[in-house]
Design an enzyme around this catalytic site. Structure first.
Site, PDB file in Angstrom:
ATOM      1  CD  GLN A 138      -0.876  -0.981   3.595  1.00  0.00           C
ATOM      2  OE1 GLN A 138      -2.083  -1.122   3.510  1.00  0.00           O
ATOM      3  NE2 GLN A 138      -0.173  -1.508   4.574  1.00  0.00           N
ATOM      4  CG  HIS A 157      -5.798   2.858  18.955  1.00  0.00           C
ATOM      5  ND1 HIS A 157      -5.172   3.968  18.459  1.00  0.00           N
ATOM      6  CD2 HIS A 157      -5.711   1.924  17.976  1.00  0.00           C
ATOM      7  CE1 HIS A 157      -4.712   3.715  17.253  1.00  0.00           C
ATOM      8  NE2 HIS A 157      -5.025   2.489  16.929  1.00  0.00           N
ATOM      9  CG  ASP A 190      -2.165 -12.681   4.998  1.00  0.00           C
ATOM     10  OD1 ASP A 190      -3.061 -12.489   5.846  1.00  0.00           O
ATOM     11  OD2 ASP A 190      -2.400 -12.830   3.789  1.00  0.00           O
ATOM     12  N   GLY A 191      -2.197 -11.929   8.507  1.00  0.00           N
ATOM     13  CA  GLY A 191      -2.971 -12.448   9.637  1.00  0.00           C
ATOM     14  C   GLY A 191      -3.697 -13.741   9.283  1.00  0.00           C
ATOM     15  N   PRO A 244      -5.104  -5.469   1.139  1.00  0.00           N
ATOM     16  CG  PRO A 244      -3.243  -4.777   2.392  1.00  0.00           C
ATOM     17  CD  PRO A 244      -4.115  -4.368   1.248  1.00  0.00           C
ATOM     18  CG  ASP A 257      -2.066   2.409  14.292  1.00  0.00           C
ATOM     19  OD1 ASP A 257      -2.231   2.293  15.515  1.00  0.00           O
ATOM     20  OD2 ASP A 257      -2.943   2.087  13.461  1.00  0.00           O
ATOM     21  CG  ASP A 307      -6.170  -1.944  14.737  1.00  0.00           C
ATOM     22  OD1 ASP A 307      -7.013  -1.282  14.113  1.00  0.00           O
ATOM     23  OD2 ASP A 307      -5.200  -1.427  15.312  1.00  0.00           O
ATOM     24  CB  SER A 308      -8.450  -5.225   9.407  1.00  0.00           C
ATOM     25  OG  SER A 308      -9.810  -4.924   9.606  1.00  0.00           O
TER      26      SER A 308
HETATM   27  N1  SAM Z   1      -7.726   1.831  12.682  1.00  0.00           N
HETATM   28  C1  SAM Z   1      -7.406   1.729  11.354  1.00  0.00           C
HETATM   29  C2  SAM Z   1      -8.544   2.034  10.407  1.00  0.00           C
HETATM   30  O1  SAM Z   1      -9.550   1.354  10.386  1.00  0.00           O
HETATM   31  O2  SAM Z   1      -8.407   3.000   9.695  1.00  0.00           O
HETATM   32  C3  SAM Z   1      -6.673   0.486  11.031  1.00  0.00           C
HETATM   33  C4  SAM Z   1      -5.313   0.625  11.596  1.00  0.00           C
HETATM   34  S1  SAM Z   1      -4.021  -0.385  11.189  1.00  0.00           S
HETATM   35  C5  SAM Z   1      -2.939   0.819  10.492  1.00  0.00           C
HETATM   36  C6  SAM Z   1      -4.473  -1.466   9.861  1.00  0.00           C
HETATM   37  C7  SAM Z   1      -3.279  -2.351   9.494  1.00  0.00           C
HETATM   38  O3  SAM Z   1      -3.738  -3.610   9.012  1.00  0.00           O
HETATM   39  C8  SAM Z   1      -2.392  -1.779   8.386  1.00  0.00           C
HETATM   40  O4  SAM Z   1      -1.152  -1.420   8.929  1.00  0.00           O
HETATM   41  C9  SAM Z   1      -2.264  -2.914   7.373  1.00  0.00           C
HETATM   42  O5  SAM Z   1      -0.973  -3.044   6.817  1.00  0.00           O
HETATM   43  C10 SAM Z   1      -2.665  -4.111   8.221  1.00  0.00           C
HETATM   44  N2  SAM Z   1      -3.164  -5.249   7.441  1.00  0.00           N
HETATM   45  C11 SAM Z   1      -3.942  -5.205   6.340  1.00  0.00           C
HETATM   46  N3  SAM Z   1      -4.182  -6.438   5.885  1.00  0.00           N
HETATM   47  C12 SAM Z   1      -3.543  -7.295   6.741  1.00  0.00           C
HETATM   48  C13 SAM Z   1      -3.431  -8.711   6.790  1.00  0.00           C
HETATM   49  N4  SAM Z   1      -4.011  -9.478   5.880  1.00  0.00           N
HETATM   50  N5  SAM Z   1      -2.713  -9.247   7.814  1.00  0.00           N
HETATM   51  C14 SAM Z   1      -2.124  -8.456   8.754  1.00  0.00           C
HETATM   52  N6  SAM Z   1      -2.188  -7.115   8.730  1.00  0.00           N
HETATM   53  C15 SAM Z   1      -2.899  -6.532   7.750  1.00  0.00           C
END
Ligand code: SAM
Length: 281
Positions: free
Chosen positions: A39, A70, A144-145, A169, A94, A162-163
């Site tokens: 991204q 949070h 990847d979660g 992704p 974050d 917290d996606s």
């Molecule tokens: N609170 C935020 C929002 O809804 O705007 C989300 C915060 S956090 C920055 C989301 C994180 O999920 C990102 O850093 C992203 O890289 C991560 N992410 C996205 N897909 C993922 C996956 N499949 N496995 C693990 N992490 C993932």
């Protein structure tokens, strides 16, 4: 939601939340810009909100209002669980969710983030991440979660999703299949919480999610809280458990010094507006 890409000379950063409305920030300074394998990552400085993190042009976190999100993502579940020893956060690069989890007497907290570059950028510009990761109870997995939960041998007391929104992704983290696999790594008395999107904008997605979540968990409840910079201002979360009803807890375990969440908010946040109830019926 449509996003407008930033560039370092831009004086304003905008996120279109609908076709005709959104949020804008005057850019005092562009602090970070990079396209990772997953991204586009940007961090800007704004006079009112402080540092603001965008992923693919969508606001993820601002220094000023991140506590609403949070605290509401983390504490309702952790306050309900009598012994939350093993906690996993999926996404959350974050670091705000990890920081809040570590306020509880957990033994171990995993942060499973897909994008190493988000971690690098946030460690530099949101110092709470660095501090949280230095806690001996924290373990970072760059993964990847979805894949992580299929190979882990651990069982968790609390799982926090917290996606980002269901695009890129993160799309996989909103699907039925993901929740089925997540349940397999949850202890029988465990709790899953997930950020679920905007109360008003994502009604259709909530209705679809409610259908399968209510079949999968004895207690599947939506709850709500404000996040000023997120689309339309009121955000949704899901609370999922087979054993723990969040409205029947006699003693909530709430850490001292929070800014938003407390026992009254806990009771109130599960109140469902009529239009929402109708949509998820
Ligand atoms: N609170 C935020 C929002 O809804 O705007 C989300 C915060 S956090 C920055 C989301 C994180 O999920 C990102 O850093 C992203 O890289 C991560 N992410 C996205 N897909 C993922 C996956 N499949 N496995 C693990 N992490 C993932």
């Amino acid at each position: 939601m449509k996003a407008q890409a930033l560039d370092s000379k831009r004086k304003e950063a905008r996120e279109y939340q609908t076709r005709s409305s959104g949020v804008f920030f005057k850019v005092k300074k562009v602090l970070y810009e990079k396209k990772s394998a997953f991204q586009k990552i940007e961090i800007i400085e704004n006079d009112f909100y402080g540092r603001v993190l965008f992923l693919d042009g969508l606001v993820q976190t601002t220094e000023k209002d991140e506590f609403f999100y949070h605290e509401m993502l983390v504490h309702p579940a952790l306050a309900c669980h009598s012994r939350p020893e093993k906690v996993m956060i999926i996404g959350g690069g974050d670091g705000g969710a990890l920081r809040e989890v570590l306020k509880h007497p957990v033994k171990k907290a995993w942060l499973v983030e897909i994008d190493q570059e988000v971690i690098r950028a946030c460690e530099k510009y949101f110092p709470w991440l660095d501090k949280a990761l230095s806690d001996p109870r924290a373990e970072l997995a760059i993964a990847d979660g979805f894949e992580f939960i299929q190979r882990t041998t651990e069982k968790f007391d609390v799982i926090i999703v917290d996606s980002s929104d269901p695009v890129g992704p993160s799309a996989i983290l909103h699907a039925k299949d993901f929740y089925q696999k997540l349940k397999k790594v949850l202890k029988p008395d465990g709790i899953i919480v997930a950020q679920a999107g905007s109360q008003l904008l994502h009604l259709e997605e909530h209705a679809q999610k409610a259908k399968f979540l209510k079949k999968m968990f004895r207690f599947a409840r939506f709850y709500f809280g404000p996040v000023p910079t997120y689309p339309v201002g009121t955000w949704c979360y899901t609370f999922l458990s087979d054993r723990i009803d969040p409205l029947k807890i006699k003693k909530l375990r709430i850490p001292a010094g929070l800014n938003y969440y407390n026992a009254e908010i806990h009771q109130a946040c599960f109140a469902t507006p009529a239009f929402f109830e109708q949509a998820i019926k």
